[in-house]
Design a protein around this motif. Structure first.
Motif, PDB file in Angstrom:
ATOM      1  N   SER A 126       1.840  10.795 -46.880  1.00  0.00           N
ATOM      2  CA  SER A 126       1.281   9.707 -46.074  1.00  0.00           C
ATOM      3  C   SER A 126       0.646   8.690 -47.011  1.00  0.00           C
ATOM      4  N   PRO A 127       1.463   7.811 -47.598  1.00  0.00           N
ATOM      5  CA  PRO A 127       0.960   6.906 -48.643  1.00  0.00           C
ATOM      6  C   PRO A 127      -0.234   6.071 -48.189  1.00  0.00           C
ATOM      7  N   MET A 128      -0.225   5.616 -46.927  1.00  0.00           N
ATOM      8  CA  MET A 128      -1.312   4.751 -46.455  1.00  0.00           C
ATOM      9  C   MET A 128      -2.633   5.507 -46.334  1.00  0.00           C
ATOM     10  N   ASN A 129      -2.562   6.838 -46.274  1.00  0.00           N
ATOM     11  CA  ASN A 129      -3.787   7.639 -46.250  1.00  0.00           C
ATOM     12  C   ASN A 129      -4.056   8.284 -47.604  1.00  0.00           C
ATOM     13  N   GLY A 130      -3.315   7.856 -48.610  1.00  0.00           N
ATOM     14  CA  GLY A 130      -3.541   8.348 -49.963  1.00  0.00           C
ATOM     15  C   GLY A 130      -3.040   9.765 -50.204  1.00  0.00           C
ATOM     16  N   GLY A 186      -0.110  11.974 -51.375  1.00  0.00           N
ATOM     17  CA  GLY A 186       1.167  11.934 -52.084  1.00  0.00           C
ATOM     18  C   GLY A 186       1.775  13.319 -52.181  1.00  0.00           C
ATOM     19  N   LEU A 213       8.152   8.770 -39.116  1.00  0.00           N
ATOM     20  CA  LEU A 213       8.356   8.097 -40.405  1.00  0.00           C
ATOM     21  C   LEU A 213       7.859   8.927 -41.589  1.00  0.00           C
ATOM     22  N   LEU A 256       5.819   0.525 -46.655  1.00  0.00           N
ATOM     23  CA  LEU A 256       4.505   1.123 -46.381  1.00  0.00           C
ATOM     24  C   LEU A 256       3.403   0.380 -47.138  1.00  0.00           C
ATOM     25  N   ARG A 295      -4.115   2.284 -51.260  1.00  0.00           N
ATOM     26  CA  ARG A 295      -3.753   3.703 -51.403  1.00  0.00           C
ATOM     27  C   ARG A 295      -2.256   3.895 -51.630  1.00  0.00           C
ATOM     28  N   SER A 296      -1.446   3.060 -50.985  1.00  0.00           N
ATOM     29  CA  SER A 296       0.002   3.268 -51.044  1.00  0.00           C
ATOM     30  C   SER A 296       0.603   2.859 -52.389  1.00  0.00           C
ATOM     31  N   PHE A 307       2.039   5.891 -54.380  1.00  0.00           N
ATOM     32  CA  PHE A 307       3.367   6.365 -53.944  1.00  0.00           C
ATOM     33  C   PHE A 307       4.452   5.382 -54.390  1.00  0.00           C
TER      34      PHE A 307
END
Lengths: 204, 267
Positions: free
Chosen positions: A118-122, A124, A153, B99, B244-245, B248
């Protein structure tokens, strides 16, 4: 929210409200209702609940193979001689193991990732149990890896990521079929579900 | 003025957090109402009629209902997907970039502050990530357009300190100063990064032109690297944190530097 927010309540009551409020899906009002229910509960029931919580924390560990929650290591599924050891089903959470076990249609082993990319929640790949999965696959006995992350997603992103990593190690990598749910109406289906349902249609 | 109890709007789902037993709390970007929060009830159940229309980075036509006074958190009562960006979501590299754009849009937009051009810019960027365009250029163009539309675009034509026109060679970009610095003014700002003439030209062009025009620019890898470092520094200063993204995004780019290295879809 701090203990001071519940000042009218006695300190132990406020502390319990605060503790329950930390649970997922429990808001301030629900935490208060649960607390006052627990206050009125017979002492032996309250003690049994407290002991059950402590027992879970003290006795439950992660299986060193599948990373599922277990009392013994390796877990009963990993040590069961009747299970197919050439197939591993990759899941997001321990609850997903229960869901698949209820179907009684799968007899292979599991691997629990404990989350999803969940990249948006940090979050990885390094936060998940992917390294442990690669170590299991390095043995060369696994013939099929079933990627059963959720069909959203973040679940798809995790499945794509694992697929790329493990493709040199496993001869067959599959994804759970996606399509129309039993009891659903075709007219309400979204574009992706309907497209996948068409792509996965089967001869009668 | 009280809000209407029901609004019909197009929206792109920026975030989705689990809520209660089977609900989700959504962050939506809309053209006419700006960024909104809304609850979507029961969408985590496989039988949900709305769930498939409300996945992350899906553009949907929504009906949002508010309480009696048109206040409180909206509830999604109707949804129909207009564009699910399927090919984007089936490509790990494109998805990591989408994202990143989503987090950027979420971070820059305050709640309920309509910014229709910024919505259009985000939609165009997602559509461009589905095309064979230069995806890194899509990112740079969107970053600069967003900075411009939200009032954070640095001054690029003149030295931000002495106001002298920028001449070719030997210039710097300082996020703290808010623009380009000439060599004489550079010592005043410790965060100033050297910026090449080509990078300055591309940044100016991307900031002033639409995405479709920007994608006509041919940018080579070394210049891409310089632009990425400059924009990262600028955004980190503006937001006072790293997105944060980005971790990734960088991990995917490092592990699979070429597009053909990444499988387009799981088996």
């Amino acid at each position: 929210m701090t203990t001071n927010d519940f000042l009218p309540a006695a300190a132990p009551v406020a502390r319990l409200i605060q503790a329950l409020h930390k649970l997922p899906g429990v808001g301030a009002k629900t935490a208060q209702r649960l607390t006052y229910y627990l206050v009125r509960m017979p002492e032996e029931e309250a003690r049994a609940l407290a002991e059950a919580i402590i027992a879970v924390k003290e006795q439950i560990i992660l299986c060193s193979l599948c990373q599922n929650l277990t009392e013994q290591d390796p877990c009963p599924i990993c040590t069961d001689p009747t299970r197919d050891r050439t197939t591993i089903c990759v899941l997001e959470e321990p609850l997903d193991v229960l869901a698949i076990e209820r179907t009684r249609c799968y007899a292979g082993l599991y691997h629990v990732l404990h989350g999803v990319i969940s990249p948006m929640n940090g979050i990885g790949a390094e936060e998940l149990k992917i390294r442990e999965l690669l170590m299991r696959l390095n043995g060369g006995t696994v013939q099929e890896l079933v990627l059963a992350t959720n069909p959203n997603l973040e679940g798809e992103a995790t499945a794509m990521y694992i697929h790329r990593l493990v493709s040199p190690l496993v001869p067959k990598i599959t994804r759970l079929a996606r399509g129309l749910p039993v009891g659903g109406d075709l007219e309400y289906a979204d574009l992706i579900t309907l497209t996948r349902a068409f792509q996965g249609r089967q001869a009668l | 003025m009280t809000k209407p109890r029901t609004i019909n709007t197009e929206a792109i789902v920026l975030r989705a957090a689990e809520l209660g037993e089977a609900d989700r709390l959504l962050t939506l970007l809309t053209p006419a109402h700006g960024k909104l929060h809304a609850t979507a009830r029961g969408v985590r159940k496989t039988t949900s009629k709305l769930g498939g229309h409300l996945d992350l980075l899906t553009r949907s036509a929504l009906t949002l209902s508010y309480g009696n006074q048109g206040t409180g958190l909206a509830t999604v009562t109707g949804a129909e997907a207009l564009d699910s960006f399927m090919s984007l979501k089936a490509d790990l590299r494109a998805l990591s970039k989408a994202l990143y754009l989503g987090e950027l849009a979420d971070t820059f937009h305050p709640l309920e502050a309509p910014n229709p051009p910024a919505y259009t810019s985000f939609l165009e960027a997602l559509q461009a990530l589905e095309s064979p365009a230069d995806h890194d250029l899509v990112l740079r163009s969107f970053e600069l357009r967003l900075l411009d539309l939200c009032g954070f675009l640095p001054q690029l034509a003149r030295c931000v300190q002495c106001e002298e026109p920028v001449l070719p060679g030997g210039h710097f970009l300082s996020p703290a100063a808010g623009g380009v610095l000439c060599p004489a003014c550079k010592p005043s700002y410790g965060d100033a990064l050297p910026i090449s003439v080509d990078a300055l030209k591309v940044v100016r062009y991307l900031a002033a032109n639409s995405l479709s025009s920007s994608l006509l620019v041919n940018v080579r890898l070394p210049l891409h690297r310089e632009l990425a470092a400059l924009m990262s520094s600028l955004l980190r200063y503006t937001l006072e944190r790293e997105l944060r993204s980005t971790a990734f995004l960088r991990a995917i780019a490092q592990q699979w530097p070429k597009a053909e290295d990444v499988p387009s879809r799981t088996a």
